[in-house]
Design a protein around this motif. Structure first.
Motif, mmCIF file in Angstrom:
data_model
loop_
_atom_site.group_PDB
_atom_site.id
_atom_site.type_symbol
_atom_site.label_atom_id
_atom_site.label_comp_id
_atom_site.label_asym_id
_atom_site.label_seq_id
_atom_site.Cartn_x
_atom_site.Cartn_y
_atom_site.Cartn_z
ATOM 1 N N ARG A 48 -2.225 10.926 3.481
ATOM 2 C CA ARG A 48 -3.393 10.220 3.998
ATOM 3 C C ARG A 48 -3.742 9.026 3.120
ATOM 4 N NH1 ARG A 48 -9.599 12.542 4.428
ATOM 5 N NH2 ARG A 48 -10.483 10.748 5.510
ATOM 6 N N HIS A 49 -3.720 9.229 1.801
ATOM 7 C CA HIS A 49 -4.070 8.145 0.878
ATOM 8 C C HIS A 49 -3.102 6.973 1.027
ATOM 9 C CE1 HIS A 49 -5.811 6.434 -2.836
ATOM 10 N NE2 HIS A 49 -4.595 5.945 -2.994
ATOM 11 N N LEU A 50 -1.812 7.273 1.058
ATOM 12 C CA LEU A 50 -0.826 6.199 1.113
ATOM 13 C C LEU A 50 -0.818 5.504 2.468
ATOM 14 C CD1 LEU A 50 1.959 7.926 -0.961
ATOM 15 C CD2 LEU A 50 0.758 5.821 -1.568
ATOM 16 N N PHE A 51 -1.005 6.265 3.550
ATOM 17 C CA PHE A 51 -1.101 5.628 4.855
ATOM 18 C C PHE A 51 -2.283 4.664 4.898
ATOM 19 C CE2 PHE A 51 1.411 7.636 8.476
ATOM 20 C CZ PHE A 51 2.482 7.954 7.654
ATOM 21 N N LEU A 81 6.431 2.443 3.415
ATOM 22 C CA LEU A 81 6.731 3.864 3.192
ATOM 23 C C LEU A 81 7.906 4.280 4.067
ATOM 24 C CD1 LEU A 81 3.057 5.183 3.502
ATOM 25 C CD2 LEU A 81 4.217 4.486 1.400
ATOM 26 N N PHE A 82 8.843 4.986 3.476
ATOM 27 C CA PHE A 82 9.955 5.607 4.224
ATOM 28 C C PHE A 82 9.618 7.096 4.271
ATOM 29 C CE2 PHE A 82 13.916 7.584 5.104
ATOM 30 C CZ PHE A 82 14.787 6.653 5.640
ATOM 31 N N VAL A 83 9.161 7.571 5.419
ATOM 32 C CA VAL A 83 8.612 8.931 5.486
ATOM 33 C C VAL A 83 9.333 9.780 6.533
ATOM 34 C CG1 VAL A 83 6.348 8.149 4.724
ATOM 35 C CG2 VAL A 83 6.840 8.264 7.159
ATOM 36 N N ALA A 84 9.295 11.072 6.305
ATOM 37 C CA ALA A 84 9.839 12.030 7.267
ATOM 38 C C ALA A 84 8.969 13.269 7.252
ATOM 39 C CB ALA A 84 11.292 12.390 6.913
ATOM 40 N N HIS A 85 8.893 13.920 8.396
ATOM 41 C CA HIS A 85 8.109 15.155 8.502
ATOM 42 C C HIS A 85 9.034 16.280 8.948
ATOM 43 C CE1 HIS A 85 4.871 17.933 9.320
ATOM 44 N NE2 HIS A 85 5.373 18.133 10.510
ATOM 45 N N ALA A 126 7.847 0.780 12.168
ATOM 46 C CA ALA A 126 6.609 0.506 12.895
ATOM 47 C C ALA A 126 5.560 -0.035 11.945
ATOM 48 C CB ALA A 126 6.098 1.771 13.585
ATOM 49 N N GLU A 127 4.717 -0.920 12.465
ATOM 50 C CA GLU A 127 3.674 -1.525 11.654
ATOM 51 C C GLU A 127 2.421 -0.672 11.673
ATOM 52 O OE1 GLU A 127 1.199 -5.751 11.504
ATOM 53 O OE2 GLU A 127 3.177 -5.652 12.468
ATOM 54 N N ARG A 128 1.811 -0.540 10.501
ATOM 55 C CA ARG A 128 0.569 0.220 10.380
ATOM 56 C C ARG A 128 -0.583 -0.738 10.086
ATOM 57 N NH1 ARG A 128 -3.362 3.351 11.667
ATOM 58 N NH2 ARG A 128 -4.625 4.079 9.938
ATOM 59 N N PRO A 129 -1.398 -1.066 11.100
ATOM 60 C CA PRO A 129 -2.540 -1.939 10.832
ATOM 61 C C PRO A 129 -3.492 -1.264 9.849
ATOM 62 C CG PRO A 129 -2.157 -1.696 13.188
ATOM 63 C CD PRO A 129 -1.317 -0.670 12.501
ATOM 64 N N GLN A 130 -4.056 -2.055 8.950
ATOM 65 C CA GLN A 130 -4.980 -1.510 7.963
ATOM 66 C C GLN A 130 -6.396 -2.057 8.143
ATOM 67 O OE1 GLN A 130 -2.492 -2.503 4.476
ATOM 68 N NE2 GLN A 130 -2.643 -0.362 3.932
ATOM 69 N N LEU A 131 -6.498 -3.315 8.503
ATOM 70 C CA LEU A 131 -7.824 -3.902 8.627
ATOM 71 C C LEU A 131 -8.539 -3.411 9.880
ATOM 72 C CD1 LEU A 131 -7.006 -7.568 7.530
ATOM 73 C CD2 LEU A 131 -7.912 -5.698 6.157
ATOM 74 N N ASN A 132 -7.793 -3.303 10.967
ATOM 75 C CA ASN A 132 -8.363 -2.810 12.220
ATOM 76 C C ASN A 132 -7.459 -1.703 12.747
ATOM 77 O OD1 ASN A 132 -10.604 -4.788 12.617
ATOM 78 N ND2 ASN A 132 -8.900 -6.237 12.612
ATOM 79 N N ALA A 133 -7.520 -0.576 12.103
ATOM 80 C CA ALA A 133 -6.625 0.533 12.457
ATOM 81 C C ALA A 133 -6.875 0.984 13.881
ATOM 82 C CB ALA A 133 -6.852 1.695 11.500
ATOM 83 N N ASP A 134 -5.789 1.388 14.559
ATOM 84 C CA ASP A 134 -5.919 1.780 15.959
ATOM 85 C C ASP A 134 -6.522 3.165 16.110
ATOM 86 O OD1 ASP A 134 -3.756 3.031 14.840
ATOM 87 O OD2 ASP A 134 -2.458 2.826 16.591
ATOM 88 N N PRO A 138 2.868 -1.700 6.158
ATOM 89 C CA PRO A 138 1.477 -2.158 6.127
ATOM 90 C C PRO A 138 1.394 -3.655 6.344
ATOM 91 C CG PRO A 138 2.261 -1.791 3.904
ATOM 92 C CD PRO A 138 3.373 -1.341 4.828
ATOM 93 N N GLU A 139 0.241 -4.114 6.762
ATOM 94 C CA GLU A 139 0.058 -5.543 7.039
ATOM 95 C C GLU A 139 0.261 -6.408 5.804
ATOM 96 O OE1 GLU A 139 -3.872 -5.551 8.657
ATOM 97 O OE2 GLU A 139 -3.169 -5.454 10.720
ATOM 98 N N THR A 140 0.114 -5.802 4.634
ATOM 99 C CA THR A 140 0.220 -6.555 3.381
ATOM 100 C C THR A 140 1.631 -6.543 2.794
ATOM 101 O OG1 THR A 140 -0.556 -4.554 2.263
ATOM 102 C CG2 THR A 140 -2.198 -6.246 2.745
#
Length: 274
Positions: A260-263, A270-274, A110-118, A141-143
């Motif tokens: 939070r910082h990395l998001f 990021l390859f993440v799991a909770h 999934a894409e994580r917008p950074q400039l205009n976060a939802d 991330p968008e970048t």
């Protein structure tokens, strides 16, 4: 026969989708089946008059059927990438749709917008999907530069349950990576009431699973998220494997934390799991 199933959230089928590009690149590496999921808007009728409800329902149905009609376009994109897959369309709340479709997949992209976060970090679509999907999520991330995602991987290892889940889910990619660097951080305190727990020898575990990794000690006085990102840049990593929201999400939102910082700031997927 596909050995892996990837679900990619396609926010918009118009124009290029960075998440889809990353998903297809991973699929070629993993010989995976890729399901593209688009969630059509349902609209809100809570404050609508009876006269307008009919038009809103009609508009929602039109959006849904227009999205369904994108199947052939998606099939062409899969064919160009040499990947098998399917086109899925849901309607309504995106997180609920993603978590539902994730039940029969091994990985969500999934894409994580950074400039205009939802939404604020921790409460956005991707953050909530990480909590509810039940499988690892690749946050793009968008970048991001998608061409080589997964070739040079950095593992943030803090001996937590979340980090172990992320590593386990990433094993197919770790086996194929050209470089794997493990940041070996401090072990978290044991749970109350549990003593003398057996420790995981991650180096031996990865070796048993066909992963060649370089271990580097990782200690920072503050700013774990920034430290991880700096290490990823230094190693020229294109994918960071880590546990997400190891502490209370509310605590991380108030006090700050690596997730939070990395998001918020990572330009590396990021390859993440909770």
């Amino acid at each position: 026969m596909a050995r892996f199933d990837i679900l990619v959230h396609v926010r918009s089928y118009e124009g290029d989708s960075l998440a889809a590009t990353v998903a297809l690149a991973l699929a070629r590496r993993l010989d995976a089946y890729v399901s593209g999921l688009h969630v059509a808007a349902l609209g809100t009728v809570a404050y609508s008059t009876l006269e307008t409800v009919v038009f809103q329902v009609q508009e929602a149905d039109d959006l849904y059927h227009t999205a369904l009609a994108q199947r052939e376009s998606w099939a062409q994109r899969l064919g160009a990438a040499g990947v098998a897959g399917d086109w899925l369309v849901a309607q309504g709340e995106p997180v609920e749709a993603i978590c539902h479709a994730a039940r029969w997949c091994d990985l969500v992209v999934a894409e994580r917008p950074q400039l205009n976060a939802d939404a604020p970090i921790g409460w956005g679509l991707v953050s909530r999907a990480v909590f509810g999907a039940g499988v690892p999520v690749v946050v793009v991330p968008e970048t991001a530069k998608p061409a080589s995602v997964g070739e040079r991987m950095l593992v943030a290892w803090n001996h937590s349950r979340e980090a172990a889940r992320a590593i386990h889910g990433a094993l197919p990619l770790l086996r194929l990576a050209k470089q794997v660097v493990v940041l070996d951080g401090a072990e978290q305190a044991s749970l109350v009431g549990a003593r003398h727990l057996p420790a995981l020898d991650l180096a031996a575990y990865l070796a048993r699973h066909g992963v060649t990794a370089e271990f580097r000690p990782f200690t920072v006085t503050s700013g774990y998220g920034a430290g991880i990102l700096d290490a990823a840049h230094a190693a020229q990593s294109d994918l960071i494997v880590m546990g997400a929201w190891g502490h209370s999400r509310i605590a991380e939102l108030v006090l700050g934390g690596a997730t939070r910082h990395l998001f918020q700031y990572s330009d590396v997927p990021l390859f993440v799991a909770h």
